[in-house]
Design a protein around this motif. Structure first.
Motif, short mmCIF file in Angstrom:
data_model
loop_
_atom_site.label_atom_id
_atom_site.label_comp_id
_atom_site.label_asym_id
_atom_site.label_seq_id
_atom_site.Cartn_x
_atom_site.Cartn_y
_atom_site.Cartn_z
N LEU A 247 0.84 -1.21 0.00
CA LEU A 247 0.00 0.00 0.00
C LEU A 247 0.87 1.25 0.00
O LEU A 247 0.69 2.15 -0.84
N SER A 248 1.85 1.30 0.92
CA SER A 248 2.74 2.47 0.94
C SER A 248 3.57 2.51 -0.34
O SER A 248 3.90 3.58 -0.85
N MET A 249 3.88 1.33 -0.89
CA MET A 249 4.66 1.30 -2.14
C MET A 249 3.84 1.80 -3.32
O MET A 249 4.35 2.53 -4.17
N ALA A 250 2.56 1.40 -3.36
CA ALA A 250 1.71 1.89 -4.45
C ALA A 250 1.58 3.41 -4.36
O ALA A 250 1.66 4.12 -5.37
N PHE A 251 1.44 3.91 -3.14
CA PHE A 251 1.35 5.36 -2.91
C PHE A 251 2.64 6.03 -3.42
O PHE A 251 2.60 7.03 -4.15
N ALA A 252 3.78 5.45 -3.03
CA ALA A 252 5.07 6.04 -3.42
C ALA A 252 5.27 5.96 -4.94
O ALA A 252 5.73 6.92 -5.57
N ALA A 253 4.90 4.81 -5.53
CA ALA A 253 5.08 4.66 -6.98
C ALA A 253 4.18 5.62 -7.75
O ALA A 253 4.59 6.18 -8.78
N ALA A 254 2.96 5.82 -7.22
CA ALA A 254 2.03 6.75 -7.90
C ALA A 254 2.55 8.18 -7.80
O ALA A 254 2.42 8.97 -8.74
N LYS A 255 3.15 8.50 -6.66
CA LYS A 255 3.72 9.84 -6.47
C LYS A 255 4.88 10.05 -7.46
O LYS A 255 5.00 11.10 -8.10
#
Ligand SMILES: NC(=O)c1ccc[n+]([C@@H]2O[C@H](COP(=O)([O-])OP(=O)(O)OC[C@H]3O[C@@H](n4cnc5c(N)ncnc54)[C@H](O)[C@@H]3O)[C@@H](O)[C@H]2O)c1
Ligand SMILES: O=C(O)C[C@H](O)C(=O)O
Length: 357
Positions: free
Chosen positions: A270-278
């Protein structure tokens, strides 16, 4: 125009023409149905593919990219389960048109015409494993996806998430070199989660909003290669030796903290998807021509004697347009840099050797 051409029944028939519930939607590389109906009126924007879209990171990342107004077309590719993810994400009433693709035969269709390819494909860690323990499985996965990129969208910018990033980025570079399509500016290893963690943990210590904090994290994406530059935090602040030791250790082991908490159910998604989207959003804004977009990323670099290194990069129309210098390091960070370089050098060599086998 036929008098009924815009009548509701005609429009329903037009949509239905693209729906065939008796066949799996993903066969023959076909775009998922309503996309074809909306393609003409689609919003201007970039074409983005998520490769590994049905995975833990891939699903949330697909959702977040569907919400990004800079994306006009979103291709979701995986070797399993893409039909469900695609149908689900495609019902979000945002402008990006979603198409799903499944299996190696559809990789070419998934990648053709893409401006940005985000790759979260491959195995995640379980407790007790290092990221390097994923090398044997993930190296081949990254190689075959990058061969697809070289063939079908050689000018796309690539955001590579699959671990071990310290080795998979050199593997991708070798694939592109062999295909004659390599442009170092277009290959970016995603280390944004290290920055997100550093911002979060530093903000906790300072008692401020993490959105107001920016910590440069350089080196690579594993253990001691993750080097937070706590002397360069923005806004300027200072830490006690104990705080520096606590923060450095927590930032370097943030991934392991999540792997252990998930107890065998994978790593950060979840935090990775957030970071990748950013990070993808920053790349898209750079590609659009916005000025002053700076993010940390693991790229081909001359900042140290190593061929790849994570540091602040300025993102522009062509990808990583400029690699920014490390800036002044204190003694603690200089010692950390030496440790980081030693491990990074081995991981880079391992990636290159894999391609030379
Ligand atoms: N760079 C980072 O900061 C960071 C952070 C978290 C995780 N990761 C890495 O991201 C990767 C994915 O993690 P996850 O938790 O989403 O794993 P996951 O197992 O939940 O999902 C991986 C997906 O990749 C797919 N896949 C496998 N081979 C493929 C291929 N050849 N082509 C396309 N798709 C393929 C799988 O079917 C699966 O859906 C792991 O390697 C993990 O270590 C990196
Ligand atoms: O720790 C992992 O294996 C996944 C990822 O690299 C992370 O930093 O969370």
């Amino acid at each position: 125009m036929h008098p009924d051409a815009t009548s509701p029944s005609h429009r329903i028939a037009r949509v239905a023409a693209h729906l065939n519930p008796t066949r799996p939607q993903m066969e023959e590389g076909a775009a998922l149905r309503p996309a074809a109906c909306r393609a003409k009126g689609g919003a201007p924007g970039f074409k983005v593919a998520v490769v590994g879209a049905a995975g833990g990171i891939g699903q949330s990342l697909s959702l977040l990219m569907k919400m990004n107004p800079l994306v006009s077309v979103l291709h979701l590719y995986d070797v399993v389960n893409t039909p469900g993810v695609t149908a689900d994400v495609s019902h979000m009433d945002t402008s990006a048109v979603v198409r799903g693709f499944i299996g190696q035969q559809q990789l070419e269709a998934a990648l053709t015409g893409m401006d940005l390819v985000i790759i979260p494909a491959g195995l995640p860690r379980k407790p007790g494993m290092t990221r390097d323990d994923l090398f044997n499985k993930n190296a081949g996965i990254v190689r075959s996806i990058c061969e697809g990129v070289a063939k079908s969208c050689p000018n796309a910018i690539v955001n590579l998430i699959s671990n071990p990033v310290n080795s998979t980025v050199p593997i991708a570079a070798e694939v592109f070199k062999r295909a004659g399509t390599y442009c170092p500016k277009r290959l970016l290893g995603v280390t944004t989660l290290d920055v997100a963690r550093a911002n979060t943990f530093v903000a906790e210590v300072l008692g401020v909003d993490p959105r107001e904090v920016n910590v440069p994290v350089v080196g690579g994406h594993a253990g001691v290669t993750i080097l937070p530059l706590l002397s360069q935090v923005s806004p300027p602040c200072s830490f006690t030796p104990d705080e520096i030791s606590y923060l450095t250790n927590r930032i370097q082991n943030g991934g392991t903290e999540v792997v252990e908490a998930k107890a065998g159910a994978g790593s950060a998604t979840l935090s990775m998807a957030f970071a990748a989207a950013k990070f993808a959003d920053a790349c898209l804004r750079g590609m659009r021509g916005d000025a002053g977009i700076v993010e940390c990323s693991y790229v081909a670099s001359e900042v140290t004697e190593l061929p790849f290194f994570a540091s602040k990069v300025r993102l522009g129309r062509g990808g990583a347009e400029e690699i920014l210098p490390l800036g002044p390091l204190n003694d603690f960070e200089r010692a950390g840099l030496e440790k980081a370089k030693k491990e990074l050098s081995e991981s880079i060599q391992k990636g290159v050797s894999f391609m030379n086998k």
